[in-house]
Design a protein around this motif. Structure first.
Motif, PDB file in Angstrom:
ATOM      1  N   TRP A   1       0.756  -1.125  -0.134  1.00  0.00           N
ATOM      2  CA  TRP A   1      -0.084  -0.079   0.090  1.00  0.00           C
ATOM      3  C   TRP A   1       1.059   1.196  -0.069  1.00  0.00           C
ATOM      4  CZ3 TRP A   1       0.491  -2.658   4.553  1.00  0.00           C
ATOM      5  CH2 TRP A   1       0.999  -1.955   5.766  1.00  0.00           C
ATOM      6  N   ILE A   2       0.423   2.421  -0.504  1.00  0.00           N
ATOM      7  CA  ILE A   2       0.917   3.661  -0.622  1.00  0.00           C
ATOM      8  C   ILE A   2       0.394   4.349   0.514  1.00  0.00           C
ATOM      9  CG2 ILE A   2       1.337   5.412  -1.926  1.00  0.00           C
ATOM     10  CD1 ILE A   2       1.162   3.723  -4.302  1.00  0.00           C
ATOM     11  N   GLY A   3       1.202   4.979   1.425  1.00  0.00           N
ATOM     12  CA  GLY A   3       0.773   5.788   2.521  1.00  0.00           C
ATOM     13  C   GLY A   3       0.404   7.107   2.115  1.00  0.00           C
ATOM     14  N   ALA A   4      -0.392   7.561   3.238  1.00  0.00           N
ATOM     15  CA  ALA A   4      -0.920   9.172   2.998  1.00  0.00           C
ATOM     16  C   ALA A   4       0.131  10.163   2.597  1.00  0.00           C
ATOM     17  CB  ALA A   4      -1.758   9.358   4.054  1.00  0.00           C
ATOM     18  N   ARG A   5       1.172  10.168   3.135  1.00  0.00           N
ATOM     19  CA  ARG A   5       2.183  11.210   2.977  1.00  0.00           C
ATOM     20  C   ARG A   5       2.746  10.997   1.255  1.00  0.00           C
ATOM     21  NH1 ARG A   5       3.093  10.231   8.489  1.00  0.00           N
ATOM     22  NH2 ARG A   5       3.012  12.264   9.566  1.00  0.00           N
ATOM     23  N   THR A   6       2.881   9.752   0.972  1.00  0.00           N
ATOM     24  CA  THR A   6       3.429   9.540  -0.139  1.00  0.00           C
ATOM     25  C   THR A   6       2.096   9.698  -1.356  1.00  0.00           C
ATOM     26  OG1 THR A   6       4.569   7.730   0.733  1.00  0.00           O
ATOM     27  CG2 THR A   6       4.279   7.626  -1.694  1.00  0.00           C
ATOM     28  N   SER A   7       0.952   9.335  -1.046  1.00  0.00           N
ATOM     29  CA  SER A   7       0.048   9.592  -2.145  1.00  0.00           C
ATOM     30  C   SER A   7      -0.139  11.082  -2.186  1.00  0.00           C
ATOM     31  CB  SER A   7      -1.294   9.062  -1.653  1.00  0.00           C
ATOM     32  OG  SER A   7      -1.891   9.548  -0.456  1.00  0.00           O
TER      33      SER A   7
ATOM     34  N   ILE B   1       0.526  -7.476  -8.796  1.00  0.00           N
ATOM     35  CA  ILE B   1       0.533  -7.437  -7.301  1.00  0.00           C
ATOM     36  C   ILE B   1      -0.521  -6.460  -6.882  1.00  0.00           C
ATOM     37  CG2 ILE B   1       2.391  -5.723  -7.061  1.00  0.00           C
ATOM     38  CD1 ILE B   1       3.161  -6.943  -4.587  1.00  0.00           C
ATOM     39  N   PRO B   2      -1.419  -6.640  -5.988  1.00  0.00           N
ATOM     40  CA  PRO B   2      -2.375  -5.617  -5.577  1.00  0.00           C
ATOM     41  C   PRO B   2      -1.681  -4.568  -4.959  1.00  0.00           C
ATOM     42  CG  PRO B   2      -3.045  -8.068  -4.768  1.00  0.00           C
ATOM     43  CD  PRO B   2      -1.423  -8.107  -5.268  1.00  0.00           C
ATOM     44  N   VAL B   3      -2.247  -3.599  -5.123  1.00  0.00           N
ATOM     45  CA  VAL B   3      -1.762  -2.015  -4.659  1.00  0.00           C
ATOM     46  C   VAL B   3      -2.949  -1.393  -3.956  1.00  0.00           C
ATOM     47  CG1 VAL B   3      -0.872   0.152  -5.125  1.00  0.00           C
ATOM     48  CG2 VAL B   3       0.003  -2.027  -6.366  1.00  0.00           C
ATOM     49  N   LEU B   4      -2.796  -1.022  -2.701  1.00  0.00           N
ATOM     50  CA  LEU B   4      -3.813  -0.303  -1.941  1.00  0.00           C
ATOM     51  C   LEU B   4      -3.354   1.292  -2.013  1.00  0.00           C
ATOM     52  CD1 LEU B   4      -4.463  -3.223  -1.538  1.00  0.00           C
ATOM     53  CD2 LEU B   4      -4.968  -2.827   0.938  1.00  0.00           C
ATOM     54  N   ILE B   5      -4.101   2.242  -2.331  1.00  0.00           N
ATOM     55  CA  ILE B   5      -3.688   3.426  -2.021  1.00  0.00           C
ATOM     56  C   ILE B   5      -4.432   4.307  -0.772  1.00  0.00           C
ATOM     57  CG2 ILE B   5      -3.534   5.651  -3.574  1.00  0.00           C
ATOM     58  CD1 ILE B   5      -3.378   3.583  -5.889  1.00  0.00           C
TER      59      ILE B   5
ATOM     60  N   LEU C   1      -6.534  14.471  -5.940  1.00  0.00           N
ATOM     61  CA  LEU C   1      -5.268  13.932  -5.797  1.00  0.00           C
ATOM     62  C   LEU C   1      -5.065  12.632  -5.429  1.00  0.00           C
ATOM     63  CD1 LEU C   1      -2.313  15.139  -5.598  1.00  0.00           C
ATOM     64  CD2 LEU C   1      -2.447  15.444  -3.115  1.00  0.00           C
ATOM     65  N   TRP C   2      -6.460  12.114  -4.667  1.00  0.00           N
ATOM     66  CA  TRP C   2      -6.419  10.723  -4.488  1.00  0.00           C
ATOM     67  C   TRP C   2      -6.818   9.878  -5.740  1.00  0.00           C
ATOM     68  CZ3 TRP C   2     -10.553   8.830  -0.483  1.00  0.00           C
ATOM     69  CH2 TRP C   2     -10.408   7.410  -0.047  1.00  0.00           C
ATOM     70  N   ILE C   3      -7.536  10.436  -6.431  1.00  0.00           N
ATOM     71  CA  ILE C   3      -7.968   9.835  -7.889  1.00  0.00           C
ATOM     72  C   ILE C   3      -6.601  10.037  -8.643  1.00  0.00           C
ATOM     73  CG2 ILE C   3      -9.216   9.981  -9.689  1.00  0.00           C
ATOM     74  CD1 ILE C   3     -11.600  10.841  -8.162  1.00  0.00           C
ATOM     75  N   GLY C   4      -5.757  10.918  -8.580  1.00  0.00           N
ATOM     76  CA  GLY C   4      -4.663  11.060  -9.494  1.00  0.00           C
ATOM     77  C   GLY C   4      -3.528   9.885  -9.083  1.00  0.00           C
ATOM     78  N   ALA C   5      -3.650   9.447  -7.889  1.00  0.00           N
ATOM     79  CA  ALA C   5      -2.625   8.552  -7.231  1.00  0.00           C
ATOM     80  C   ALA C   5      -3.290   7.296  -8.028  1.00  0.00           C
ATOM     81  CB  ALA C   5      -2.602   8.777  -5.955  1.00  0.00           C
ATOM     82  N   ILE C   6      -4.374   6.808  -7.888  1.00  0.00           N
ATOM     83  CA  ILE C   6      -5.095   5.695  -8.400  1.00  0.00           C
ATOM     84  C   ILE C   6      -4.801   5.587  -9.703  1.00  0.00           C
ATOM     85  CG2 ILE C   6      -7.143   4.627  -8.699  1.00  0.00           C
ATOM     86  CD1 ILE C   6      -8.182   6.003  -6.041  1.00  0.00           C
TER      87      ILE C   6
ATOM     88  N   THR D   1      -3.939  -3.510 -12.322  1.00  0.00           N
ATOM     89  CA  THR D   1      -5.360  -3.438 -12.210  1.00  0.00           C
ATOM     90  C   THR D   1      -5.933  -3.805 -11.026  1.00  0.00           C
ATOM     91  OG1 THR D   1      -5.457  -5.672 -13.025  1.00  0.00           O
ATOM     92  CG2 THR D   1      -5.562  -4.138 -14.758  1.00  0.00           C
ATOM     93  N   GLN D   2      -5.266  -4.575 -10.158  1.00  0.00           N
ATOM     94  CA  GLN D   2      -5.997  -4.982  -8.771  1.00  0.00           C
ATOM     95  C   GLN D   2      -5.626  -3.785  -7.692  1.00  0.00           C
ATOM     96  OE1 GLN D   2      -5.399  -9.214  -7.417  1.00  0.00           O
ATOM     97  NE2 GLN D   2      -4.281  -9.392  -9.073  1.00  0.00           N
ATOM     98  N   ILE D   3      -6.368  -2.940  -7.633  1.00  0.00           N
ATOM     99  CA  ILE D   3      -6.268  -1.879  -6.672  1.00  0.00           C
ATOM    100  C   ILE D   3      -7.404  -1.464  -5.881  1.00  0.00           C
ATOM    101  CG2 ILE D   3      -6.077   0.824  -6.963  1.00  0.00           C
ATOM    102  CD1 ILE D   3      -4.818   0.405 -10.074  1.00  0.00           C
ATOM    103  N   ALA D   4      -7.378  -1.038  -4.688  1.00  0.00           N
ATOM    104  CA  ALA D   4      -8.264  -0.718  -3.773  1.00  0.00           C
ATOM    105  C   ALA D   4      -7.573   0.709  -2.903  1.00  0.00           C
ATOM    106  CB  ALA D   4      -8.288  -1.704  -2.648  1.00  0.00           C
ATOM    107  N   ALA D   5      -8.735   1.348  -2.592  1.00  0.00           N
ATOM    108  CA  ALA D   5      -8.428   2.526  -1.785  1.00  0.00           C
ATOM    109  C   ALA D   5      -8.507   2.402  -0.305  1.00  0.00           C
ATOM    110  CB  ALA D   5      -9.400   3.690  -2.154  1.00  0.00           C
ATOM    111  N   ILE D   6      -7.790   3.001   0.409  1.00  0.00           N
ATOM    112  CA  ILE D   6      -7.735   3.133   1.827  1.00  0.00           C
ATOM    113  C   ILE D   6      -8.195   4.345   2.401  1.00  0.00           C
ATOM    114  CG2 ILE D   6      -6.523   2.681   3.967  1.00  0.00           C
ATOM    115  CD1 ILE D   6      -4.667   0.819   2.707  1.00  0.00           C
ATOM    116  N   HIS D   7      -9.410   4.494   3.021  1.00  0.00           N
ATOM    117  CA  HIS D   7      -9.914   5.675   3.686  1.00  0.00           C
ATOM    118  C   HIS D   7      -9.341   5.527   5.014  1.00  0.00           C
ATOM    119  CE1 HIS D   7     -13.262   7.433   5.995  1.00  0.00           C
ATOM    120  NE2 HIS D   7     -12.561   8.391   5.638  1.00  0.00           N
ATOM    121  N   ARG D   8      -8.380   6.384   5.236  1.00  0.00           N
ATOM    122  CA  ARG D   8      -7.860   6.514   6.634  1.00  0.00           C
ATOM    123  C   ARG D   8      -7.975   7.916   7.469  1.00  0.00           C
ATOM    124  NH1 ARG D   8      -4.242  10.635   7.389  1.00  0.00           N
ATOM    125  NH2 ARG D   8      -2.234   9.510   8.416  1.00  0.00           N
TER     126      ARG D   8
END
Length: 364
Positions: free
Chosen positions: A107-113, A131-135, A145-150, A159-166
């Motif tokens: 997963w990609i953290g909030a500071r990175t995204s 590999i699945p990637v969570l953003i 900005l969130w959508i841009g990272a996705i 293609t295996q992507i999920a969003a993490i709402h933190r």
């Protein structure tokens, strides 16, 4: 709507059902701590283990993770428990190291995204991998900005992507460490309906007392899963001790979740449709009232221009906000909710009055 190629997340031999549960310590501290926590989680039925290896901290001197030395510990977790393992990555080096040690998802953290250059570096490194990637959402409440990272990760062929709402950082005092601002992930779901959304109650709450409440709200919104920090001995954790729980407590929270139907059945449909029609009618009335209010704001703007009065009248604004909060509370409405509404109304009113002033000045 966005033209993205999003496919369901798959892990070999594991059927991912809602709610997807990902758990493990905020930080991998020692091999013993990692293995003990993982075995306790596995005993509670958790299938996906998380641990922070590289920890981006706000200030230097804080524990920033054990680094690559912790990756063999996660490999051992896979071998001895059969769990899948995931870590946070922030650089190309992190990606290469994680994949080398057989990490199943990242997963990609909030500071990175929040940094498009950093996201692009990860995207370039991960290109061609399966590999699945969570953003995670950026620290600031910026949906684009969130959508841009996705989009950057998706364009790298993932293609295996999920969003993490933190949750989102805020200067306002709140019971939350990071305010959930539920309307933002809700809008993300509206824009990209095929994208799984996993809520991170640990980082939203900042304390373990709120975890169950936040987890339930995420389920009520039909989000897809939860990523919750757990530790064999939470109070002795090297980072974010207050928001971590034991694996046993995690199981209690999961068992207490009420999973409501994502779709409306035939039985209550008539009643719900009637209620929705009432909401539509009230919304029309609200829009009519807002239009009328803005017409009056424009008339006030004209009066201020004619009489050389400044647009912003601080005393009047304070009076309105205090009065509306009080009157809203008397009607059982949340003060924060009323504040947000009238701040938006005031902002639009100022905008309208500015337009009136500028047009009048231009005509001279």
């Amino acid at each position: 709507m966005h033209n993205l190629n999003i496919q369901p997340i798959t892990l070999p031999g594991l059927e991912l059902k809602r709610p997807i549960i990902i758990s493990g310590p905020c930080s991998a501290e020692t091999e013993e701590q990692v293995m003990t926590t993982a075995k306790e989680l596995a005993a509670q039925g958790v299938k996906i283990f998380r641990a922070g290896i590289w920890k981006p901290r706000t200030r230097p001197g804080a524990f920033e993770g054990v680094g690559t030395v912790g990756l063999p510990w996660l490999k051992r977790v896979k071998e001895e428990t059969g769990m899948f393992v995931g870590v946070e990555v922030a650089t190309a080096h992190h990606v290469y190291e994680a994949v080398k040690f057989g990490i199943d998802l990242v997963w990609i953290g909030a500071r990175t995204s929040a940094n498009p250059f950093a996201v692009q570096e990860v995207a370039d490194a991960i290109k061609g991998m399966d590999i699945p990637v969570l953003i995670k959402n950026p620290v600031n409440p910026d949906l684009e900005l969130w959508i841009g990272a996705i989009e950057r990760i998706n364009r790298a062929g993932i293609t295996q992507i999920a969003a993490i709402h933190r949750g989102f950082s805020s200067y306002d005092q709140s019971e939350f460490r990071n305010h959930p601002q539920w309307q933002i992930p809700i809008e993300l779901r509206r824009r990209i309906p095929e994208l799984p959304i996993i809520t991170d109650p640990s980082h939203i709450a900042g304390n373990r007392e709120l975890l169950e409440e936040i987890s339930q709200e995420a389920m009520d919104l039909n989000f897809d899963g939860l990523i919750i920090e757990s530790h064999t001995c939470p109070d002795k954790a090297w980072s974010d001790a207050k928001q971590q729980i034991t694996p046993v407590r995690l199981k209690e929270i999961i068992d207490n979740l009420v999973l409501r139907r994502p779709k409306i059945g035939d039985t209550p449909r008539v009643t719900l449709d009637e209620l929705r029609k009432k909401i539509d009618l009230l919304d029309d009335q609200l829009l009519d009232l807002l239009k009328e209010r803005m017409n009056i704001s424009e008339a006030i703007g004209k009066y201020k221009y004619d009489n050389k009065i400044t647009i912003l009248q601080t005393r009047r604004y304070d009076e309105i906000m205090n009065n509306r909060r009080d009157r809203g509370s008397q009607r059982g409405l949340d003060e924060e909710f009323i504040t947000r509404i009238f701040e938006s109304i005031h902002e639009e009113s100022i905008h309208r009055q500015n337009e009136i002033m500028n047009k009048a000045t231009t005509k001279k």
